[in-house]
Scaffold this motif. Structure first.
Motif, mmCIF file in Angstrom:
data_model
loop_
_atom_site.group_PDB
_atom_site.id
_atom_site.type_symbol
_atom_site.label_atom_id
_atom_site.label_comp_id
_atom_site.label_asym_id
_atom_site.label_seq_id
_atom_site.Cartn_x
_atom_site.Cartn_y
_atom_site.Cartn_z
ATOM 1 N N SER A 1 -8.086 -0.750 1.353
ATOM 2 C CA SER A 1 -7.009 -1.684 0.974
ATOM 3 C C SER A 1 -6.941 -2.760 2.050
ATOM 4 C CB SER A 1 -5.659 -0.952 0.908
ATOM 5 O OG SER A 1 -5.302 -0.498 2.199
ATOM 6 N N GLY A 2 -6.143 -3.791 1.756
ATOM 7 C CA GLY A 2 -5.899 -4.797 2.786
ATOM 8 C C GLY A 2 -5.137 -4.198 3.952
ATOM 9 N N MET A 3 -4.206 -3.294 3.658
ATOM 10 C CA MET A 3 -3.449 -2.640 4.731
ATOM 11 C C MET A 3 -4.377 -1.894 5.673
ATOM 12 S SD MET A 3 -0.399 -3.557 4.265
ATOM 13 C CE MET A 3 0.134 -2.646 5.691
ATOM 14 N N ILE B 1 -5.925 -4.315 8.038
ATOM 15 C CA ILE B 1 -4.998 -4.734 9.106
ATOM 16 C C ILE B 1 -4.892 -3.629 10.160
ATOM 17 C CG2 ILE B 1 -2.593 -5.345 9.615
ATOM 18 C CD1 ILE B 1 -2.459 -6.493 6.725
ATOM 19 N N TYR C 1 3.136 -11.109 5.675
ATOM 20 C CA TYR C 1 3.319 -10.198 4.531
ATOM 21 C C TYR C 1 4.229 -9.033 4.960
ATOM 22 C CZ TYR C 1 2.057 -6.436 1.310
ATOM 23 O OH TYR C 1 2.094 -5.391 0.427
ATOM 24 N N GLU D 1 -1.232 -15.275 9.618
ATOM 25 C CA GLU D 1 -1.898 -15.574 8.349
ATOM 26 C C GLU D 1 -2.289 -17.049 8.320
ATOM 27 O OE1 GLU D 1 1.059 -14.289 5.494
ATOM 28 O OE2 GLU D 1 0.677 -12.175 5.918
ATOM 29 N N ASN E 1 2.724 -15.897 3.689
ATOM 30 C CA ASN E 1 3.325 -15.293 2.522
ATOM 31 C C ASN E 1 4.822 -15.117 2.805
ATOM 32 O OD1 ASN E 1 3.881 -13.654 0.330
ATOM 33 N ND2 ASN E 1 2.542 -11.985 0.932
ATOM 34 N N ASP F 1 -5.179 -12.947 9.080
ATOM 35 C CA ASP F 1 -5.183 -12.498 7.683
ATOM 36 C C ASP F 1 -5.470 -13.740 6.835
ATOM 37 O OD1 ASP F 1 -4.546 -11.771 5.073
ATOM 38 O OD2 ASP F 1 -2.956 -10.401 5.700
ATOM 39 N N THR G 1 -6.198 -13.860 3.615
ATOM 40 C CA THR G 1 -6.119 -13.487 2.190
ATOM 41 C C THR G 1 -5.791 -14.670 1.286
ATOM 42 O OG1 THR G 1 -5.434 -11.242 2.758
ATOM 43 C CG2 THR G 1 -4.899 -11.998 0.551
ATOM 44 N N PHE G 2 -4.769 -15.458 1.657
ATOM 45 C CA PHE G 2 -4.324 -16.543 0.766
ATOM 46 C C PHE G 2 -5.320 -17.704 0.759
ATOM 47 C CE2 PHE G 2 0.504 -16.231 -0.128
ATOM 48 C CZ PHE G 2 0.407 -14.877 -0.339
ATOM 49 N N SER H 1 -6.996 -8.862 2.153
ATOM 50 C CA SER H 1 -6.719 -7.954 1.057
ATOM 51 C C SER H 1 -7.710 -8.392 -0.029
ATOM 52 C CB SER H 1 -5.270 -8.109 0.583
ATOM 53 O OG SER H 1 -5.126 -7.421 -0.639
ATOM 54 N N THR I 1 -8.159 -7.028 -2.670
ATOM 55 C CA THR I 1 -7.364 -6.882 -3.890
ATOM 56 C C THR I 1 -7.044 -8.239 -4.519
ATOM 57 O OG1 THR I 1 -6.276 -5.117 -2.612
ATOM 58 C CG2 THR I 1 -5.276 -5.708 -4.712
ATOM 59 N N LYS I 2 -6.974 -9.281 -3.671
ATOM 60 C CA LYS I 2 -6.501 -10.589 -4.121
ATOM 61 C C LYS I 2 -7.684 -11.467 -4.529
ATOM 62 C CE LYS I 2 -2.643 -8.672 -3.195
ATOM 63 N NZ LYS I 2 -2.494 -8.132 -1.896
ATOM 64 N N ALA J 1 -8.606 -3.088 -2.397
ATOM 65 C CA ALA J 1 -9.640 -3.026 -1.356
ATOM 66 C C ALA J 1 -9.307 -4.013 -0.245
ATOM 67 C CB ALA J 1 -11.015 -3.365 -1.953
ATOM 68 N N LEU K 1 -0.927 -10.716 -6.542
ATOM 69 C CA LEU K 1 -1.300 -12.126 -6.620
ATOM 70 C C LEU K 1 -2.809 -12.284 -6.722
ATOM 71 C CD1 LEU K 1 -2.161 -13.445 -3.365
ATOM 72 C CD2 LEU K 1 -0.177 -12.013 -3.116
HETATM 73 C C1 LIG Z 1 -1.393 -11.584 2.830
HETATM 74 C C2 LIG Z 1 -1.556 -10.136 2.525
HETATM 75 N N1 LIG Z 1 -2.193 -9.356 3.408
HETATM 76 C C3 LIG Z 1 -2.386 -8.029 3.176
HETATM 77 C C4 LIG Z 1 -1.901 -7.436 2.035
HETATM 78 C C5 LIG Z 1 -2.105 -5.960 1.820
HETATM 79 O O1 LIG Z 1 -3.181 -5.793 0.958
HETATM 80 P P1 LIG Z 1 -3.372 -4.470 0.014
HETATM 81 O O2 LIG Z 1 -2.243 -4.483 -0.957
HETATM 82 O O3 LIG Z 1 -4.719 -4.690 -0.580
HETATM 83 O O4 LIG Z 1 -3.318 -3.301 0.915
HETATM 84 C C6 LIG Z 1 -1.246 -8.209 1.087
HETATM 85 C C7 LIG Z 1 -0.713 -7.597 -0.150
HETATM 86 O O5 LIG Z 1 -0.022 -8.194 -0.916
HETATM 87 C C8 LIG Z 1 -1.060 -9.592 1.345
HETATM 88 O O6 LIG Z 1 -0.409 -10.379 0.475
#
Ligand SMILES: Cc1ncc(COP(=O)(O)O)c(C=O)c1O
Length: 374
Positions: free
Chosen positions: A67-69, A72, A93, A136, A140, A165, A167-168, A187, A189-190, A200, A320
């Motif tokens: 996961s993204g978590m 991190i 986040y 980030e 977020n 991070d 992600t965005f 993340s 996942t996004k 993931a 998202l």
């Molecule tokens: C910016 C950001 N970083 C990390 C995460 C965590 O990712 P994950 O939900 O894949 O564990 C999120 C989840 O929304 C996120 O928005």
């Protein structure tokens, strides 16, 4: 059997790999990259994902995580141990803050949150045991943009690592490592996977030794990613370049429309010239601003719920970056665990709605928002 040459990497849906004899086992330990042993330690699909994101981010190595978590967590553990202190951008986040506040604090890693305006003046927050800053690229949920080159130089002057991070923004807009960051993470996942069907993450390091540390943490803590999820993410990643352009174009058009709408109190989108970091966002993002935007209705729960009920193209789904549009409500989901004071300080109010703008035909999205706001 006929010889098989698949164009696409098959899914190696196996938890373990076979060895012919002890010579092959020796070979594995002498040249760990020459073969696979056990999927938690390494699998062709998770390696393919890690390598692909590593290449896009310009890194020295990466680990794909569950996961993204997990990404991190791995990034912080790569630099910190009990007794250490980290700085974290206050605009972050909510899950990242929850990890630091509730879990890493129990492991003896303390945290100080730095308001956005003080990110380039970290000396006042730094302690002797401070190891890193977590921030980030685009925050977020208010889409504030960090000047990563400036931030990396400032962190290094103070002897701190910079963990970003991304992600965005995605590596198509911004490559934090090229701007001086030490680790960049997602993340997956996004946007990287992009279809709202995978959970993931990935963490990418600028230096080989740190990449090896990330990998080891992934293996020892069991943070690594399964073959099927890796395969789906790799498939999604192949269209990232096309998707992110459409997400960005659609989001800019909607931000401009919302900005003119009488029911809308404020619009947060780095592509708008009125955004406080617009020039930086344009330069750092190569002219694209991604698909996330937030806006404020009047601070009335019923007005927000009514908007949610009326929209048909933006289902309330608190994630998202999928190809299909959705919306989220930061006060009730991602930033729910913050105190009322923290929420107010970050501008996360009752009327704040975050849109994840998908790649549907723009006129359909516009018509839907118009009718939902009317
Ligand atoms: C910016 C950001 N970083 C990390 C995460 C965590 O990712 P994950 O939900 O894949 O564990 C999120 C989840 O929304 C996120 O928005």
């Amino acid at each position: 059997m006929a010889s098989i040459h698949p164009k696409i990497t098959p899914i190696y849906q196996t938890s373990v790999f076979k060895f012919q004899d002890l010579d092959e086992l020796d070979q594995y330990y002498q040249e760990p990259n020459s073969r696979y042993l056990y999927s938690r330690n390494g699998n062709p699909n998770s390696d393919e994902l890690a390598d692909a994101v590593n290449a896009l981010e310009g890194g020295a190595g990466a680990v794909a995580t569950s996961s993204g978590m997990a990404a991190i967590f791995a990034a912080i553990l790569a630099y910190c141990q009990a007794g250490d202190h980290v700085l974290c951008a206050a605009d972050i986040y909510g899950g990242s803050a929850a990890l630091l506040n509730t879990e890493l604090s129990r492991m003896g890693v303390s945290v100080t949150y730095v308001p956005f305006e003080q990110l380039y003046d970290l000396g006042q927050h730094r302690q002797d045991n401070t190891r890193l800053l977590l921030a980030e690229t685009i925050s977020n949920p208010l889409l504030r943009v960090a000047d990563l080159r400036r931030l990396a130089a400032h962190c290094h002057e103070l002897g701190l690592k910079l963990v970003v991070d991304n992600t965005f923004a995605t590596p198509l807009l911004t490559q934090p490592l090229a701007l001086g960051a030490d680790i960049t993470l997602h993340s997956v996942t996004k946007y990287i996977a992009g279809h709202s069907d995978v959970t993931a993450g990935v963490a990418v390091a600028a230096e080989r030794e740190v990449a090896a540390r990330l990998k080891q943490i992934g293996v020892f803590y069991g943070l690594t990613l399964s073959p099927m999820e890796s395969w789906l993410a790799v498939r999604g990643l192949k269209t990232l370049r096309l998707r992110i352009r459409e997400h960005s174009h659609n989001a800019l058009a909607l931000a401009e429309m919302l900005n003119q709408h009488p029911a809308v109190r404020a619009v947060y989108y780095p592509g708008l010239p009125t955004h406080e970091q617009h020039a930086l966002a344009a330069a750092q993002g190569g002219g694209l601003f991604s698909g996330m935007l937030s806006f404020k209705l009047t601070d009335d729960k019923e007005a927000v719920s009514e908007f949610m009920r009326r929209t048909t193209r933006f289902p309330f789904a608190p994630s998202l970056a999928g190809v299909d549009s959705s919306l989220s409500y930061p006060l009730g989901t991602s930033h729910r665990a913050l105190t009322a004071e923290q929420q107010a300080a970050l501008g996360i109010t009752v009327g704040l709605i975050r849109l994840s703008v998908g790649i549907e035909p723009i006129e359909e999205l516009m018509a839907d928002l118009q009718q939902a706001l009317s």
